[in-house]
Design an enzyme around this catalytic site. Sequence first.
Site, short mmCIF file in Angstrom:
data_model
loop_
_atom_site.label_atom_id
_atom_site.label_comp_id
_atom_site.label_asym_id
_atom_site.label_seq_id
_atom_site.Cartn_x
_atom_site.Cartn_y
_atom_site.Cartn_z
N LEU A 14 0.85 -1.20 0.00
CA LEU A 14 0.00 0.00 0.00
C LEU A 14 0.89 1.25 0.00
CD1 LEU A 14 -2.97 -0.90 2.35
CD2 LEU A 14 -3.07 -0.28 -0.05
N HIS A 15 1.56 1.46 -1.11
CA HIS A 15 2.44 2.61 -1.27
C HIS A 15 2.06 3.35 -2.53
CE1 HIS A 15 5.01 1.24 1.96
NE2 HIS A 15 4.90 0.04 1.46
N ALA A 16 2.21 4.66 -2.51
CA ALA A 16 1.99 5.55 -3.66
C ALA A 16 0.69 5.24 -4.40
CB ALA A 16 3.20 5.53 -4.58
#
Length: 93
Positions: A14-16
Site C-alpha cells: 500500500l504505497h503511492a
Amino acid sequence: MAERRVNVGWAEGLHARPASIFVRAATATGVPVTIAKADGDPVNAASMLAVLGLGAQGGEEVVLASDAEGADAALDRLAKLVAEGLEELPETV
C-alpha cells in the site's frame, strides 16, 4: 463491528499509487472504514497519510473494519480491491 482480513495483493504494498487507489475507493463507499496491520492500531482508511504510514507490504495481512450501516457490502468491495490488487473499486462482489 464488521471486519475483513485480507492479504495485500499489490506487489509493492500500500504505497503511492495503490494507496491512492485504496483511499479513493474507501472514500467512495460513503462508509467510515479503518485499516490496520494484523498486529497494529487501526487508522482512517480515507486518509492518504494514515494509509501510507501503515507501511503495509505486498502479501501482508491487513484488517478492514467498520461498524456503520452498510459496512458489510463496503468491506466486501474493499477487501476484493485489496486482495486482488485491482485498479478500481469493483461495482459488485
